[in-house]
Design a protein around this motif. Structure first.
Motif, PDB file in Angstrom:
ATOM      1  N   VAL A  91      95.458 -27.787   4.658  1.00  0.00           N
ATOM      2  CA  VAL A  91      94.194 -28.137   4.022  1.00  0.00           C
ATOM      3  C   VAL A  91      93.047 -27.876   4.995  1.00  0.00           C
ATOM      4  CG1 VAL A  91      92.861 -29.969   2.938  1.00  0.00           C
ATOM      5  CG2 VAL A  91      95.343 -29.903   2.653  1.00  0.00           C
ATOM      6  N   SER A  92      92.195 -26.932   4.648  1.00  0.00           N
ATOM      7  CA  SER A  92      91.053 -26.641   5.502  1.00  0.00           C
ATOM      8  C   SER A  92      89.960 -26.011   4.659  1.00  0.00           C
ATOM      9  CB  SER A  92      91.461 -25.704   6.651  1.00  0.00           C
ATOM     10  OG  SER A  92      90.410 -25.601   7.588  1.00  0.00           O
ATOM     11  N   GLU A  93      88.843 -25.740   5.289  1.00  0.00           N
ATOM     12  CA  GLU A  93      87.741 -25.057   4.618  1.00  0.00           C
ATOM     13  C   GLU A  93      86.862 -24.441   5.694  1.00  0.00           C
ATOM     14  OE1 GLU A  93      84.762 -28.845   3.897  1.00  0.00           O
ATOM     15  OE2 GLU A  93      86.651 -28.770   2.778  1.00  0.00           O
ATOM     16  N   MET A  94      86.078 -23.466   5.340  1.00  0.00           N
ATOM     17  CA  MET A  94      85.193 -22.847   6.323  1.00  0.00           C
ATOM     18  C   MET A  94      84.080 -23.816   6.703  1.00  0.00           C
ATOM     19  SD  MET A  94      84.928 -18.813   5.264  1.00  0.00           S
ATOM     20  CE  MET A  94      84.169 -18.438   6.853  1.00  0.00           C
ATOM     21  N   GLU A 135      95.204 -13.492   8.548  1.00  0.00           N
ATOM     22  CA  GLU A 135      94.875 -12.132   8.972  1.00  0.00           C
ATOM     23  C   GLU A 135      94.253 -11.322   7.837  1.00  0.00           C
ATOM     24  OE1 GLU A 135      96.795  -8.895  12.040  1.00  0.00           O
ATOM     25  OE2 GLU A 135      98.049 -10.478  11.192  1.00  0.00           O
ATOM     26  N   GLN A 136      94.606 -11.661   6.602  1.00  0.00           N
ATOM     27  CA  GLN A 136      94.027 -10.961   5.451  1.00  0.00           C
ATOM     28  C   GLN A 136      92.578 -11.371   5.202  1.00  0.00           C
ATOM     29  OE1 GLN A 136      96.686 -11.940   2.261  1.00  0.00           O
ATOM     30  NE2 GLN A 136      98.355 -10.652   3.035  1.00  0.00           N
ATOM     31  N   GLY A 137      92.263 -12.630   5.464  1.00  0.00           N
ATOM     32  CA  GLY A 137      90.895 -13.098   5.275  1.00  0.00           C
ATOM     33  C   GLY A 137      90.444 -13.076   3.827  1.00  0.00           C
ATOM     34  N   VAL A 138      91.311 -13.474   2.918  1.00  0.00           N
ATOM     35  CA  VAL A 138      91.008 -13.461   1.486  1.00  0.00           C
ATOM     36  C   VAL A 138      91.096 -14.889   0.946  1.00  0.00           C
ATOM     37  CG1 VAL A 138      91.658 -12.573  -0.782  1.00  0.00           C
ATOM     38  CG2 VAL A 138      91.930 -11.123   1.252  1.00  0.00           C
ATOM     39  N   TYR A 139      90.032 -15.333   0.253  1.00  0.00           N
ATOM     40  CA  TYR A 139      89.990 -16.691  -0.271  1.00  0.00           C
ATOM     41  C   TYR A 139      89.488 -16.677  -1.714  1.00  0.00           C
ATOM     42  CZ  TYR A 139      90.320 -17.560   4.716  1.00  0.00           C
ATOM     43  OH  TYR A 139      90.729 -17.543   6.021  1.00  0.00           O
ATOM     44  N   ASP A 140      89.950 -17.632  -2.505  1.00  0.00           N
ATOM     45  CA  ASP A 140      89.535 -17.722  -3.906  1.00  0.00           C
ATOM     46  C   ASP A 140      88.036 -17.976  -3.998  1.00  0.00           C
ATOM     47  OD1 ASP A 140      92.124 -17.319  -4.768  1.00  0.00           O
ATOM     48  OD2 ASP A 140      92.569 -19.467  -4.963  1.00  0.00           O
ATOM     49  N   MET A 141      87.389 -17.315  -4.961  1.00  0.00           N
ATOM     50  CA  MET A 141      85.940 -17.434  -5.102  1.00  0.00           C
ATOM     51  C   MET A 141      85.501 -18.854  -5.438  1.00  0.00           C
ATOM     52  SD  MET A 141      84.077 -14.829  -4.376  1.00  0.00           S
ATOM     53  CE  MET A 141      82.570 -15.454  -5.113  1.00  0.00           C
ATOM     54  N   ASP A 142      86.375 -19.630  -6.058  1.00  0.00           N
ATOM     55  CA  ASP A 142      85.952 -20.986  -6.410  1.00  0.00           C
ATOM     56  C   ASP A 142      85.790 -21.887  -5.183  1.00  0.00           C
ATOM     57  OD1 ASP A 142      88.598 -21.441  -5.761  1.00  0.00           O
ATOM     58  OD2 ASP A 142      89.207 -22.108  -7.754  1.00  0.00           O
ATOM     59  N   ARG A 143      86.254 -21.411  -4.024  1.00  0.00           N
ATOM     60  CA  ARG A 143      86.065 -22.158  -2.784  1.00  0.00           C
ATOM     61  C   ARG A 143      84.771 -21.773  -2.068  1.00  0.00           C
ATOM     62  NH1 ARG A 143      91.084 -21.716   0.994  1.00  0.00           N
ATOM     63  NH2 ARG A 143      90.251 -23.681   1.786  1.00  0.00           N
ATOM     64  N   PRO A 158      81.457 -21.607  -2.925  1.00  0.00           N
ATOM     65  CA  PRO A 158      80.260 -22.473  -2.917  1.00  0.00           C
ATOM     66  C   PRO A 158      80.311 -23.554  -1.837  1.00  0.00           C
ATOM     67  CG  PRO A 158      80.928 -22.035  -5.164  1.00  0.00           C
ATOM     68  CD  PRO A 158      82.016 -21.476  -4.288  1.00  0.00           C
ATOM     69  N   LEU A 159      81.487 -24.183  -1.648  1.00  0.00           N
ATOM     70  CA  LEU A 159      81.623 -25.192  -0.595  1.00  0.00           C
ATOM     71  C   LEU A 159      81.484 -24.552   0.778  1.00  0.00           C
ATOM     72  CD1 LEU A 159      82.263 -28.026   0.455  1.00  0.00           C
ATOM     73  CD2 LEU A 159      84.699 -27.488   0.198  1.00  0.00           C
ATOM     74  N   PHE A 160      82.140 -23.408   0.980  1.00  0.00           N
ATOM     75  CA  PHE A 160      82.026 -22.696   2.263  1.00  0.00           C
ATOM     76  C   PHE A 160      80.561 -22.365   2.556  1.00  0.00           C
ATOM     77  CE2 PHE A 160      86.523 -20.571   2.007  1.00  0.00           C
ATOM     78  CZ  PHE A 160      87.108 -21.818   1.998  1.00  0.00           C
ATOM     79  N   THR A 161      79.848 -21.920   1.531  1.00  0.00           N
ATOM     80  CA  THR A 161      78.448 -21.513   1.688  1.00  0.00           C
ATOM     81  C   THR A 161      77.572 -22.694   2.078  1.00  0.00           C
ATOM     82  OG1 THR A 161      78.733 -19.744   0.071  1.00  0.00           O
ATOM     83  CG2 THR A 161      76.474 -20.450   0.523  1.00  0.00           C
ATOM     84  N   GLU A 162      77.786 -23.830   1.417  1.00  0.00           N
ATOM     85  CA  GLU A 162      77.004 -25.026   1.738  1.00  0.00           C
ATOM     86  C   GLU A 162      77.325 -25.519   3.149  1.00  0.00           C
ATOM     87  OE1 GLU A 162      74.365 -28.293   1.174  1.00  0.00           O
ATOM     88  OE2 GLU A 162      74.554 -26.248   0.388  1.00  0.00           O
ATOM     89  N   ASN A 163      78.599 -25.494   3.527  1.00  0.00           N
ATOM     90  CA  ASN A 163      78.977 -25.889   4.891  1.00  0.00           C
ATOM     91  C   ASN A 163      78.308 -24.990   5.928  1.00  0.00           C
ATOM     92  OD1 ASN A 163      80.628 -27.899   3.897  1.00  0.00           O
ATOM     93  ND2 ASN A 163      82.543 -26.825   4.277  1.00  0.00           N
ATOM     94  N   HIS A 164      78.313 -23.689   5.656  1.00  0.00           N
ATOM     95  CA  HIS A 164      77.703 -22.718   6.571  1.00  0.00           C
ATOM     96  C   HIS A 164      76.216 -23.011   6.745  1.00  0.00           C
ATOM     97  CE1 HIS A 164      75.832 -18.566   7.140  1.00  0.00           C
ATOM     98  NE2 HIS A 164      76.464 -18.782   8.274  1.00  0.00           N
ATOM     99  N   ARG A 165      75.535 -23.321   5.652  1.00  0.00           N
ATOM    100  CA  ARG A 165      74.108 -23.636   5.718  1.00  0.00           C
ATOM    101  C   ARG A 165      73.874 -24.884   6.570  1.00  0.00           C
ATOM    102  NH1 ARG A 165      70.651 -27.048   3.787  1.00  0.00           N
ATOM    103  NH2 ARG A 165      72.198 -28.147   2.512  1.00  0.00           N
ATOM    104  N   LYS A 166      74.682 -25.934   6.341  1.00  0.00           N
ATOM    105  CA  LYS A 166      74.534 -27.176   7.101  1.00  0.00           C
ATOM    106  C   LYS A 166      74.900 -26.993   8.574  1.00  0.00           C
ATOM    107  CE  LYS A 166      75.422 -30.352   3.238  1.00  0.00           C
ATOM    108  NZ  LYS A 166      76.388 -31.345   2.685  1.00  0.00           N
TER     109      LYS A 166
END
Length: 278
Positions: A77-80, A149-157, A159-167
């Motif tokens: 369990v993780s997230e960007m 290594e593939q660096g592929v993630y479901d698009m539904d994740r 928005p959360l990654f994007t908000e975390n990156h902004r914060k």
């Protein structure tokens, strides 16, 4: 007082863990027993086994079962940019120190599917340090490493990654780093040019190298005290003088036998700095 059924189940659990160690060399004996029992119970139900002994039989005689079992035993369990304040502190307080080195090595221990290593690569790129940094991403789960290594993630994740990156103080849009296709986000392969993915166990393997930053977040909480100390000892021995160690929000060096080798750099974000005399 424990019932005979409870005692039998404990014995079966012990034998299952020992069977995994003896046949496949994955050693989970130092993991938190409560967490391990909970995860293996979930696995037992998933595989349609009524007892741990039945699961052990499948593990011993069907090697493919182990591959399917590992995700139950390892943290997936993780997230960007998980806990954005941690990455913001790295950006604003740790990287100014790391900037003084001509070259850098960063170890992400227990990298799972790679969310953290891509987060760090993006952060270091935004701060102009990516090209002088090698990121070592390790895990005991080879399937997770392949996904990382593939660096592929479901698009539904995303928005959360994007908000975390902004914060986390992101200096660009996260969309600059991936391409969307067929419901998935494929992160730019240029981010991987400085990454090395490797199978490594904090339970049994040795020091990984001379690192300037070790980030091992939300892994130690699944270990017992003895194994936590072993892992922290590895991190201490892997870090250069005055190197940094980042832990998860619920983890601490407070009761570690190696606590005296570190200073609290940022208490809130669980970032430590190795003492010069350690």
């Amino acid at each position: 007082m424990k019932t005979s059924a409870a005692i039998a189940e404990e014995i079966e659990l012990h034998l299952l863990i020992e069977a995994i160690r003896l046949k496949y060399h994955y050693d989970f004996r130092g993991y938190s027993q409560a967490s391990l029992k909970r995860r293996l119970t979930q696995a037992r139900h998933h595989f349609g086994c009524e007892t741990f002994s039945q699961l052990q039989d499948r593990i011993l005689h069907e090697e493919a079962t182990l591959v399917k079992l590992l995700p139950f035993l390892t943290v997936q369990v993780s997230e960007m940019f998980r806990d954005p304040a941690y990455f913001l502190t790295l950006r604003n307080s740790v990287l100014p120190h790391l900037r003084t080195y001509p070259s850098l090595k960063v170890w992400i221990a227990g990298c799972s599917a790679g969310e953290e290593v891509y987060s760090l690569a993006i952060l270091f790129r935004e701060e102009g340090l990516e090209n002088r940094t090698i990121f070592y991403a390790t895990d005991i789960n080879t399937d997770a490493l392949a996904k990382a290594e593939q660096g592929v993630y479901d698009m539904d994740r995303i928005p959360l990654f994007t908000e975390n990156h902004r914060k986390a103080g992101g200096k660009s849009s996260l969309s600059d780093y991936y391409t969307a296709a067929y419901g998935r986000a494929v992160f730019d392969k240029s981010l991987r040019k400085q990454m090395v993915f490797s199978d490594h166990s904090l339970v049994s393997d040795s020091v990984f190298g001379e690192m300037h930053l070790v980030s091992c977040r939300n892994v130690l909480i699944y270990f017992n005290r003895e194994l936590q100390d072993r892992a922290v000892g590895l991190f201490k021995d892997s870090l250069v003088r005055r190197g940094f160690l980042g832990l998860g929000s619920k983890e601490s060096l407070r009761f570690s036998g190696h606590a005296d080798s570190f200073e609290e750099f940022n208490r809130n974000e669980r970032i430590y700095q190795k003492r010069a005399d350690a």
